[in-house]
Design a protein around this motif. Sequence first.
Motif, PDB file in Angstrom:
ATOM      1  N   THR A  41       0.859  -1.176   0.000  1.00 14.40           N
ATOM      2  CA  THR A  41       0.000   0.000   0.000  1.00 14.40           C
ATOM      3  C   THR A  41       0.898   1.230   0.000  1.00 14.40           C
ATOM      4  N   VAL A  81     -13.029   3.841  -6.522  1.00 10.27           N
ATOM      5  CA  VAL A  81     -11.840   2.997  -6.668  1.00 10.27           C
ATOM      6  C   VAL A  81     -11.611   2.772  -8.152  1.00 10.27           C
ATOM      7  N   ARG A  82     -10.358   3.008  -8.581  1.00 12.68           N
ATOM      8  CA  ARG A  82      -9.984   2.835  -9.979  1.00 12.68           C
ATOM      9  C   ARG A  82      -8.909   1.766 -10.083  1.00 12.68           C
ATOM     10  N   GLU A  83      -9.045   0.866 -11.051  1.00 12.37           N
ATOM     11  CA  GLU A  83      -8.065  -0.212 -11.222  1.00 12.37           C
ATOM     12  C   GLU A  83      -7.348  -0.074 -12.557  1.00 12.37           C
ATOM     13  N   GLU A  87      -7.472   4.941  -4.824  1.00 16.67           N
ATOM     14  CA  GLU A  87      -8.637   5.465  -4.127  1.00 16.67           C
ATOM     15  C   GLU A  87      -8.258   6.806  -3.500  1.00 16.67           C
ATOM     16  N   TYR A  94      -1.826  -5.719 -10.833  1.00 19.64           N
ATOM     17  CA  TYR A  94      -2.770  -4.621 -10.900  1.00 19.64           C
ATOM     18  C   TYR A  94      -2.568  -3.683  -9.717  1.00 19.64           C
ATOM     19  N   THR A 140      -4.866  -0.529  -7.545  1.00 19.81           N
ATOM     20  CA  THR A 140      -6.099   0.236  -7.372  1.00 19.81           C
ATOM     21  C   THR A 140      -5.744   1.580  -6.766  1.00 19.81           C
ATOM     22  N   GLU A 153     -14.657   7.560 -10.313  1.00 20.80           N
ATOM     23  CA  GLU A 153     -15.102   6.415  -9.510  1.00 20.80           C
ATOM     24  C   GLU A 153     -14.338   6.423  -8.183  1.00 20.80           C
ATOM     25  N   CYS A 190      -2.835   3.792  -3.000  1.00 26.45           N
ATOM     26  CA  CYS A 190      -2.589   2.873  -4.114  1.00 26.45           C
ATOM     27  C   CYS A 190      -2.252   1.506  -3.542  1.00 26.45           C
ATOM     28  N   ASN A 191      -3.113   0.528  -3.813  1.00 28.35           N
ATOM     29  CA  ASN A 191      -2.861  -0.849  -3.401  1.00 28.35           C
ATOM     30  C   ASN A 191      -2.358  -1.616  -4.616  1.00 28.35           C
ATOM     31  N   SER A 197      -8.348   4.774 -16.517  1.00 23.84           N
ATOM     32  CA  SER A 197      -8.788   4.968 -15.144  1.00 23.84           C
ATOM     33  C   SER A 197     -10.075   5.793 -15.129  1.00 23.84           C
TER      34      SER A 197
END
Length: 176
Positions: A33, A132-134, A154, A150, A152, A130, A169-170, A126
């Motif tokens: 993270t 959460v964006r992936e 937020e 990947y 994500t 939204e 960012c995860n 992206s």
Amino acid sequence: MASNSIKLSLIFLLIVFITSKAELDKLKETNMTLYFQDWSGGPNATVLQITGHQDHGPLSFAKFGSVFVTDDPITESFDKNSAEIARAQGIYVTSALDGKISHVLISIIFTNEEYKGTTLEIQGASPQFERVREVAVVGGTGKFRLARGYATFETIHFDLAIHYVVIQCNVTILHY
């Protein structure tokens, strides 16, 4: 004599090939993270609009064709004063006519002791409004060589008055 040196060269190349292949056989998964500290205004802005910008106005994130360049510090926690571990350098392009999609091309360049010089390459469409964006992790170097996976994004903090955003960012990657 030449025959012996050719044999030694071939043996050396075979050893290098076997050793290199052995390293590539150890696929690892890493989860992390990261916190992007994003400043879109003021004297220390880390995001600048290159095209589609009105002089002295707010940035136009939803305007088709707008291009942004970024160099955000990435920290180990939400707090902007926590240790910087990387930089997020790259571009965003508002690529949908309705302004809802931003195409992201970001290099995460690690600066901390553990991963110094290692990179992750992030790319994708992206949906910028939204929660959460992936997007895809399409490559990496150093300790994350040949990464794929990947990420994500937020937005977890937004302060319009000072043009400051924190993006969590995860990242989940497979790498060698």
